[in-house]
Enzyme design. Structure first.
Site, short mmCIF file in Angstrom:
data_model
loop_
_atom_site.label_atom_id
_atom_site.label_comp_id
_atom_site.label_asym_id
_atom_site.label_seq_id
_atom_site.Cartn_x
_atom_site.Cartn_y
_atom_site.Cartn_z
N ASP A 1 0.89 -1.28 0.00
CA ASP A 1 -0.02 0.08 -0.05
C ASP A 1 0.85 1.43 -0.05
O ASP A 1 1.39 1.58 1.04
CB ASP A 1 -1.12 -0.05 1.19
CG ASP A 1 -1.97 1.17 1.18
OD1 ASP A 1 -1.98 1.78 0.34
OD2 ASP A 1 -2.48 1.32 2.13
N ASP B 1 -1.45 5.00 -5.67
CA ASP B 1 -1.84 4.40 -4.58
C ASP B 1 -1.90 2.82 -4.97
O ASP B 1 -3.10 2.39 -5.47
CB ASP B 1 -2.95 4.84 -3.94
CG ASP B 1 -3.50 4.07 -3.13
OD1 ASP B 1 -3.05 3.18 -2.45
OD2 ASP B 1 -4.66 4.64 -2.40
#
Length: 537
Positions: free
Chosen positions: A72, A313
């Protein structure tokens, strides 16, 4: 990471786990033992798991526990579930490798981390602990992480132990909690910034060791549905094999002033403005070669409505953008079916090609057309739904981005993340580099994938693999983080005469005993990390 979107998509895609393939690893260093041989020689590469292009995992070693975590870049903290987590999604976890709660080396701090935007939302809470942690063969001692005893984050349901945030210290709730617990009322922004080398996120601490060839990492995600591609990888200190730096387009990371939701500058770096997350400016969004009108939705909190930026992201399984622009895109791509009031209504012919592209650093970076559609049913390779693009919140204080470019963007590009100097970013600014992997004949490859699916009874190729928790994750080298400046080291009682330290643990004790008397700065509490850990699926 905008979490619940990922799992809405899970129900639209058949998930059949294949036999796991070995996790690839490439590592090199001047010395191949458990101590750092020489500064600037370390690099490492580890393969990634891919669950139906919706959840990407990386194996890590945490103490004596080998486990999997979600990769992440949209958040900063590392957390894993402990054996104390038995309710909510933890009760549903299938074979999740958890850290033993009874052997945790707790720091005395605890955290509650929240993920998502106004449309989604999950949380993870538990004590902050420390242990030796390694990824891609590179280990670091006394790394803080959250040992989660309660969470609603659905990644745990799929055999994943938690999340590895690869973001900046400024967004780390764990670092904030640790500094507050350690220095109490004496703590302020001085301690927070100065402690980034000792209490900061895993990858940023490794980068601050000076041991890597470059203070950076890169991500290349694979495709496991529609048209399966080769393996993905996370690299530390270097670019992926075969990728030359000259081929990348490098752009600066957007910095956050205190008015934007960033933290104030410390006295030892009074003129600095710091990055909050891996966010860059966008110069335009294009569909089939036509630039789309910018969003008319105003920003909130007095931030600049005209400036358009994007969070880069991996924790977000889709593309997210302004509601009005996303609606225009879907209406153009699915003129006969799209209804903005009905979710998943943008139905299209699976072989229909559209060119959605983002202009970054003067160059166009298209999304591979194979990464936008999802078949609506088994045994049907004709009808697809465009459910990998959705809306998100307008920009506001602490979250300035209009777009969140998630996994479809990463499958179309190799992305490199350069931390630079984390206490004095003006000396080595943070930046992100991009190189497109979309072939010139992407439209033809989509059509070929559809034709092959038709021949296969209407079923697309699909090889999802959740990497095994017992993958080879043992460290090959241990690096030692160093303070980025003498002033920062003095603040935390960890002044060193050389870049290489011999004992991180002794330094942490010295830091506790050498705390300076400071007044808590209320602006530190305005850190976006305190208000929101912008996460990602």
């Amino acid at each position: 990471m905008f979490t619940s979107t990922l799992f809405a998509l899970f129900f639209l895609v058949s998930v059949t786990l294949a036999l796991p393939t070995p996790t690839s690893r490439r590592f090199s260093a001047r010395k191949n033992d458990d101590t750092l041989g020489e500064r600037g020689t370390v690099e490492g590469t580890v393969g990634l798991g891919d669950l139906s292009d919706l959840l990407y995992t990386v194996p890590i070693q945490l103490g004596n526990t080998a486990t999997l975590v979600n990769l992440d870049t949209g958040s900063s903290d590392l957390w894993v579930v402990s054996t104390d987590c038995t309710e909510n999604v933890c009760a549903k976890g299938r074979g999740t490798s958890r850290v033993p709660a009874d052997t945790l080396k707790k720091s005395g701090a605890s955290v509650v981390m929240r993920y998502g935007d106004s449309k989604t939302g999950t949380y993870a809470s538990g004590p902050v602990a420390a242990d030796t942690i390694s990824v891609a063969g590179v280990a670091i001692d006394d790394q803080l992480f959250a040992a989660i005893d309660e969470t609603t984050n659905p990644v745990v349901e799929y055999g994943v132990a938690g999340i590895l945030g690869l973001g900046f210290p400024a967004e780390s709730q764990i670092q904030y909690a640790a500094v507050k617990a350690e220095f109490g009322k004496e703590a302020d922004v001085e301690h927070f910034v100065a402690s980034s080398f000792s209490d900061g996120p895993l990858i940023s601490r490794i980068a601050q060791s000076g041991a890597l060839q470059n203070p950076m990492f890169s991500v290349a995600l694979q495709r496991s549905t529609i048209d399966v591609s080769g393996p993905g990888a996370l690299t530390l200190g270097t670019l992926p094999e075969g990728v030359d730096n000259s081929s990348l387009t490098w752009v600066p990371v957007r910095l956050y002033s205190p008015a934007d939701g960033g933290h104030v500058a410390p006295s030892f770096a009074p003129n600095e403005v710091y990055p909050l997350r891996w966010e860059i400016d966008l110069e335009g969004v294009f569909l089939d070669g036509v630039e789309l009108a910018p969003s008319a939705i105003p920003a909130t909190g007095g931030v600049d409505s005209a400036r358009m930026s994007a969070l880069i992201d991996t924790g977000n399984s889709i593309l997210r953008g302004p509601k009005d622009v996303v609606s225009d895109i879907l209406k153009t791509m699915s003129p006969d079916f799209y209804d903005p009031e009905q979710p998943n209504s943008a139905l299209v012919d699976c072989a229909k090609f559209h060119n959605l592209a983002f202009k970054i650093g003067g160059k166009m970076f298209p999304i591979d057309p194979r990464d936008l559609p999802t078949p609506v049913a088994h045994n049907n390779a004709s009808a697809c739904v465009l459910n990998r693009i959705d809306s998100t919140d307008a920009p506001g204080v602490g979250a300035l981005f209009r777009w969140n470019l998630g996994d479809p963007f990463f499958k179309s590009n190799i992305v490199a993340f350069h931390f630079g100097n984390l206490t004095h970013p003006s000396q080595d600014p943070p930046r992100i580099g991009f190189v497109s992997r979309v072939p010139d004949n992407a439209a033809e490859e989509l059509e070929e994938a559809v034709d092959e699916a038709v021949e296969n009874g209407g079923n697309f190729e699909s090889v999802p693999v959740l990497s095994p928790a017992d993958a080879d994750v043992k460290p090959k080298v241990t690096v030692v983080p160093t303070a980025a400046s003498q002033q920062a080291a003095e603040l935390t009682g960890t002044l060193r005469s050389t870049p290489q330290a011999t004992s991180v643990l002794s330094d942490k004790k010295a830091k506790t005993n050498g705390a300076l008397t400071r007044t808590w700065n209320p602006l530190l509490a305005a850190l976006a990390v305190v208000a929101l850990c912008t996460a990602t699926v």
